[in-house]
Design an enzyme around this catalytic site. Sequence first.
Site, PDB file in Angstrom:
ATOM      1  N   GLY A   1     -28.451  -8.432   0.214  1.00  0.00           N
ATOM      2  CA  GLY A   1     -28.996  -7.181  -0.313  1.00  0.00           C
ATOM      3  C   GLY A   1     -28.886  -6.147   0.794  1.00  0.00           C
TER       4      GLY A   1
ATOM      5  N   ARG B   1     -20.901  -8.555   7.558  1.00  0.00           N
ATOM      6  CA  ARG B   1     -20.473  -8.224   6.184  1.00  0.00           C
ATOM      7  C   ARG B   1     -19.997  -6.773   6.179  1.00  0.00           C
ATOM      8  NH1 ARG B   1     -24.209 -10.083   1.325  1.00  0.00           N
ATOM      9  NH2 ARG B   1     -22.206  -9.955   0.230  1.00  0.00           N
TER      10      ARG B   1
ATOM     11  N   ASP C   1     -24.604  -0.725  -2.551  1.00  0.00           N
ATOM     12  CA  ASP C   1     -24.320  -1.146  -1.174  1.00  0.00           C
ATOM     13  C   ASP C   1     -23.759  -0.013  -0.336  1.00  0.00           C
ATOM     14  OD1 ASP C   1     -24.362  -3.773  -2.755  1.00  0.00           O
ATOM     15  OD2 ASP C   1     -24.485  -4.352  -0.642  1.00  0.00           O
TER      16      ASP C   1
ATOM     17  N   LYS D   1     -22.599  -4.716  -6.539  1.00  0.00           N
ATOM     18  CA  LYS D   1     -22.168  -6.077  -6.892  1.00  0.00           C
ATOM     19  C   LYS D   1     -21.091  -6.082  -7.965  1.00  0.00           C
ATOM     20  CE  LYS D   1     -23.091  -9.108  -5.362  1.00  0.00           C
ATOM     21  NZ  LYS D   1     -22.191  -9.658  -4.308  1.00  0.00           N
TER      22      LYS D   1
HETATM   23  O1  MRU Z   1     -23.827  -9.848  -2.107  1.00  0.00           O
HETATM   24  P1  MRU Z   1     -25.239  -9.335  -2.146  1.00  0.00           P
HETATM   25  O2  MRU Z   1     -26.185 -10.239  -2.836  1.00  0.00           O
HETATM   26  O3  MRU Z   1     -25.701  -8.916  -0.773  1.00  0.00           O
HETATM   27  O4  MRU Z   1     -25.126  -8.013  -3.014  1.00  0.00           O
HETATM   28  C1  MRU Z   1     -26.285  -7.273  -3.264  1.00  0.00           C
HETATM   29  C2  MRU Z   1     -26.078  -6.140  -4.193  1.00  0.00           C
HETATM   30  O5  MRU Z   1     -24.992  -5.889  -4.653  1.00  0.00           O
HETATM   31  C3  MRU Z   1     -27.259  -5.273  -4.473  1.00  0.00           C
HETATM   32  O6  MRU Z   1     -27.165  -4.712  -5.749  1.00  0.00           O
HETATM   33  C4  MRU Z   1     -27.318  -4.138  -3.430  1.00  0.00           C
HETATM   34  O7  MRU Z   1     -27.203  -4.645  -2.140  1.00  0.00           O
HETATM   35  C5  MRU Z   1     -28.563  -3.364  -3.543  1.00  0.00           C
HETATM   36  S1  MRU Z   1     -29.942  -4.315  -3.040  1.00  0.00           S
HETATM   37  C6  MRU Z   1     -31.303  -3.333  -3.056  1.00  0.00           C
END
Ligand code: MRU
Length: 348
Positions: free
Chosen positions: A49, A91, A240, A251
């Site tokens: 996240g 990441r 993100d 995502k």
């Molecule tokens: O791969 P992840 O689980 O880190 O991806 C998270 C997301 O895509 C969330 O929607 C995004 O980080 C917003 S979290 C408040």
Amino acid sequence: MSPGVEAIRWQDGRLELLDQRVLPGQELYIPCHTSSEVADAIIQMVVRGAPAIGVCAAYGVVLAGSAAYTLHQDKWKEHVATAIAELANSRPTAVNLFWALDRMEKLIVTLPDSENPFEALNSESKKIHLEDIAANKKMGKLGAELMAESASPFAVLTHCNTGSLATGGFGTALGVIRQGWNEGIINHVYADETRPWLQGARLTAWELEREGIPVSLNADSAAAHIMKQGDVKWVVVGADRITANGDVANKIGTYSLAVLARFHGIKFMVVAPSSTVDLSLTSGDLIPIEERAGEEVTCIKEYQLAPDNVGAFNPVFDVTPADLIDAIVTEQGVVLKPTTEKMNALLG
Ligand code: MRU
């Protein structure tokens, strides 16, 4: 502390992360003693996240600073720079990670070489953490206020996990949903399971369930059918990275939801703190999109679903063009129908 679960625990220089790989089956906290362990936890998705990894990276810098001062005294800054580079490599897509590291680096420049940096780094990282919780609460109110303009109560659909687990606490899109439920605007949440890592099934459903918010889990491919039924009035997601023109990386699967929402006349809301906004990029085409191991698609945990040796393509984010977005909600305010001009006016 904010409502919801505590994904990141920091006390007296000790970091513990709730292992999101094993939820909801186990609630296991993993200690991180070094910045390398923090970087590894981000890579392995112990913590995930966008805002949450930013907060953790900041705590990683505190661990690095304190260890570097103990071992190398007035050469500590060189060693912290190496640790920051390692954290930055964990990441690529969520800009909150780089934003938090940049903020810690700016502080480090002002610190004396000859003093233990722990107190200063500790207080900055805690500030980053607390500011994120405050931003989420503000966005919760702003997002719910906007949704209240539609005839309520209604259902919403969300994707991935954007709750307490994905942030410093409370949540972005899930914070708006929580606030909307508390205010009687929302009566049901459809949670996409979010293949392949299943953030929706394992994390969002868990967070909502334990708070008594009515949720039904659906296969990602059921979204069009659900939207056609008519009870969903808003799709609410996190981000993100948001570029200067209002394009949104989130995502994988978010882009398809935005296309579907437009077709069905359903509003599309993105909720993210200003630390997710990257005004240095003019459009979403420039956002680095992380690709993860094919095994995340061919297997579920240790269980292999696909034939041996089959290739898999696993981009874990996609970019939703600004044209498909009705509102971007930040703690600094709301941008309706985002454009470069409107983004700049609010966040520039
Ligand atoms: O791969 P992840 O689980 O880190 O991806 C998270 C997301 O895509 C969330 O929607 C995004 O980080 C917003 S979290 C408040």
